[in-house]
Design an enzyme around this catalytic site. Sequence first.
Site, PDB file in Angstrom:
ATOM      1  N   TYR A  64       8.698  20.989  41.641  1.00 54.21           N
ATOM      2  CA  TYR A  64       7.864  21.061  40.426  1.00 54.21           C
ATOM      3  C   TYR A  64       8.744  21.018  39.180  1.00 54.21           C
ATOM      4  CZ  TYR A  64       4.271  22.868  37.224  1.00 54.21           C
ATOM      5  OH  TYR A  64       3.375  23.040  36.198  1.00 54.21           O
ATOM      6  N   SER A 117       5.579  21.469  31.469  1.00 49.16           N
ATOM      7  CA  SER A 117       5.443  22.903  31.774  1.00 49.16           C
ATOM      8  C   SER A 117       6.660  23.598  31.180  1.00 49.16           C
ATOM      9  CB  SER A 117       5.442  23.119  33.293  1.00 49.16           C
ATOM     10  OG  SER A 117       5.677  24.488  33.596  1.00 49.16           O
TER      11      SER A 117
HETATM   12  N1  LIG Z   1      -2.620  25.738  34.625  1.00 49.84           N
HETATM   13  C1  LIG Z   1      -1.411  26.113  34.222  1.00 49.84           C
HETATM   14  O1  LIG Z   1      -1.108  27.316  34.068  1.00 49.84           O
HETATM   15  C2  LIG Z   1      -0.356  25.061  33.956  1.00 49.84           C
HETATM   16  C3  LIG Z   1       0.880  25.484  33.451  1.00 49.84           C
HETATM   17  C4  LIG Z   1       1.846  24.545  33.156  1.00 49.84           C
HETATM   18  C5  LIG Z   1       1.598  23.202  33.369  1.00 49.84           C
HETATM   19  N2  LIG Z   1       0.402  22.801  33.863  1.00 49.84           N
HETATM   20  C6  LIG Z   1       0.189  21.362  34.060  1.00 49.84           C
HETATM   21  O2  LIG Z   1      -1.006  20.965  33.429  1.00 49.84           O
HETATM   22  C7  LIG Z   1      -1.614  19.902  34.142  1.00 49.84           C
HETATM   23  C8  LIG Z   1      -3.043  20.296  34.503  1.00 49.84           C
HETATM   24  O3  LIG Z   1      -2.996  21.498  35.235  1.00 49.84           O
HETATM   25  P1  LIG Z   1      -4.316  22.276  35.685  1.00 49.84           P
HETATM   26  O4  LIG Z   1      -3.916  23.673  35.933  1.00 49.84           O
HETATM   27  O5  LIG Z   1      -5.412  21.967  34.744  1.00 49.84           O
HETATM   28  O6  LIG Z   1      -4.568  21.562  37.117  1.00 49.84           O
HETATM   29  P2  LIG Z   1      -5.875  21.481  38.018  1.00 49.84           P
HETATM   30  O7  LIG Z   1      -6.842  22.548  37.674  1.00 49.84           O
HETATM   31  O8  LIG Z   1      -5.403  21.360  39.431  1.00 49.84           O
HETATM   32  O9  LIG Z   1      -6.535  20.075  37.591  1.00 49.84           O
HETATM   33  C9  LIG Z   1      -5.859  18.898  37.873  1.00 49.84           C
HETATM   34  C10 LIG Z   1      -6.708  17.716  37.418  1.00 49.84           C
HETATM   35  O10 LIG Z   1      -6.034  16.520  37.821  1.00 49.84           O
HETATM   36  C11 LIG Z   1      -6.842  15.791  38.754  1.00 49.84           C
HETATM   37  N3  LIG Z   1      -5.966  15.195  39.752  1.00 49.84           N
HETATM   38  C12 LIG Z   1      -5.165  15.828  40.641  1.00 49.84           C
HETATM   39  N4  LIG Z   1      -4.526  14.942  41.412  1.00 49.84           N
HETATM   40  C13 LIG Z   1      -4.931  13.704  40.989  1.00 49.84           C
HETATM   41  C14 LIG Z   1      -4.640  12.382  41.382  1.00 49.84           C
HETATM   42  N5  LIG Z   1      -3.805  12.125  42.402  1.00 49.84           N
HETATM   43  N6  LIG Z   1      -5.239  11.363  40.747  1.00 49.84           N
HETATM   44  C15 LIG Z   1      -6.106  11.604  39.723  1.00 49.84           C
HETATM   45  N7  LIG Z   1      -6.415  12.826  39.295  1.00 49.84           N
HETATM   46  C16 LIG Z   1      -5.832  13.869  39.920  1.00 49.84           C
HETATM   47  C17 LIG Z   1      -7.810  16.826  39.334  1.00 49.84           C
HETATM   48  O11 LIG Z   1      -9.026  16.252  39.826  1.00 49.84           O
HETATM   49  P3  LIG Z   1      -9.164  15.781  41.370  1.00 49.84           P
HETATM   50  O12 LIG Z   1      -8.590  16.881  42.216  1.00 49.84           O
HETATM   51  O13 LIG Z   1     -10.635  15.562  41.552  1.00 49.84           O
HETATM   52  O14 LIG Z   1      -8.399  14.512  41.473  1.00 49.84           O
HETATM   53  C18 LIG Z   1      -8.073  17.663  38.077  1.00 49.84           C
HETATM   54  O15 LIG Z   1      -8.973  16.995  37.218  1.00 49.84           O
HETATM   55  C19 LIG Z   1      -0.729  19.671  35.379  1.00 49.84           C
HETATM   56  O16 LIG Z   1       0.151  18.612  35.114  1.00 49.84           O
HETATM   57  C20 LIG Z   1       0.019  20.978  35.525  1.00 49.84           C
HETATM   58  O17 LIG Z   1       1.252  20.830  36.162  1.00 49.84           O
HETATM   59  C21 LIG Z   1      -0.589  23.700  34.165  1.00 49.84           C
END
Ligand SMILES: NC(=O)c1ccc[n+]([C@@H]2O[C@H](COP(=O)([O-])OP(=O)(O)OC[C@H]3O[C@@H](n4cnc5c(N)ncnc54)[C@H](OP(=O)(O)O)[C@@H]3O)[C@@H](O)[C@H]2O)c1
Length: 257
Positions: free
Chosen positions: A156, A142
């Site tokens: 985080y 991030s």
């Molecule tokens: N969205 C943003 O703006 C943003 C910005 C910077 C960084 N990021 C990073 O990008 C990554 C993805 O973010 P996102 O926004 O796409 O998140 P998200 O919408 O919450 O999706 C997270 C994914 O990971 C899975 N997951 C969560 N906990 C898990 C576990 N314990 N074991 C296996 N799978 C798991 C979830 O499915 P289940 O819940 O079914 O397990 C889902 O498929 C993260 O690392 C986040 O920190 C996101």
Amino acid sequence: MDLGLQNKVAVVTGASRGLGLAIAESLAREGCKLAICARGKDGLEAAAEKLEKLGAEVLSLSADITDPDAHGRLIGATVDRFGRLDVLVNSAGGNRRGRFTELDDQAWDEILDLNFKAHVRMTRSAVPHLSRVSGAVLFIASIFGREAGGPGLTAYNSTKSALISLAKIMALELAEHGVRVNSLAPGSIRFPGGSWDRRCLEDPQAMEEFVDRNLPLGRFGRAQEIGDVAAFLCSERASWITGACLNVDGGQSRALF
Ligand SMILES: NC(=O)c1ccc[n+]([C@@H]2O[C@H](COP(=O)([O-])OP(=O)(O)OC[C@H]3O[C@@H](n4cnc5c(N)ncnc54)[C@H](OP(=O)(O)O)[C@@H]3O)[C@@H](O)[C@H]2O)c1
């Protein structure tokens, strides 16, 4: 540009929705075979269907990456099914908001397990199988791993900074094996059902002000904008990029490096 990913095999964790799914979709469009995991079975099945419609062969495994045996099961099943491994994208992750004085050991253990230790284990399992020609590991960090994210984000920020550091040193260690290791630092990305989408629906006025203040291009990022850059970084077209952390944030971050 042909990314040279046709018939390569990629594992993407957390690929049932959001950025992980977008990364898997971009890799599928480039011709990769995919192994994906998440905890929720329904979301995983729906994601697998989407990827198959893009022409990918898909192995989906419902697993909690914080389970100590999840990495062995996922990597083992991938190699059994496809006979090789080229790419690992560690995308699963979450946030644990709370001021430093409010976070106890359990909270720290949970976020460290999910955002850091699970990726260490997954990658340790994958490395012996990764191609010595096209092997690539990518950690989804991030911009808040590179600069202050603000109060309430100690846990985080710390895990995301740790991932960037891990990728840098791993890149040095794995270079002699022909495996590249990078991290990608997204800014604020909005997609249906995601955390920014929820905040926009709850408080549109505040989010409009947030965009005005923080996002120079005047909008949130889109998941595919992360997916496409991730696919590039994992491809042979990025063969001279290792140990890098790439911001994909529409100019949101303020740090010089
Ligand atoms: N969205 C943003 O703006 C943003 C910005 C910077 C960084 N990021 C990073 O990008 C990554 C993805 O973010 P996102 O926004 O796409 O998140 P998200 O919408 O919450 O999706 C997270 C994914 O990971 C899975 N997951 C969560 N906990 C898990 C576990 N314990 N074991 C296996 N799978 C798991 C979830 O499915 P289940 O819940 O079914 O397990 C889902 O498929 C993260 O690392 C986040 O920190 C996101």
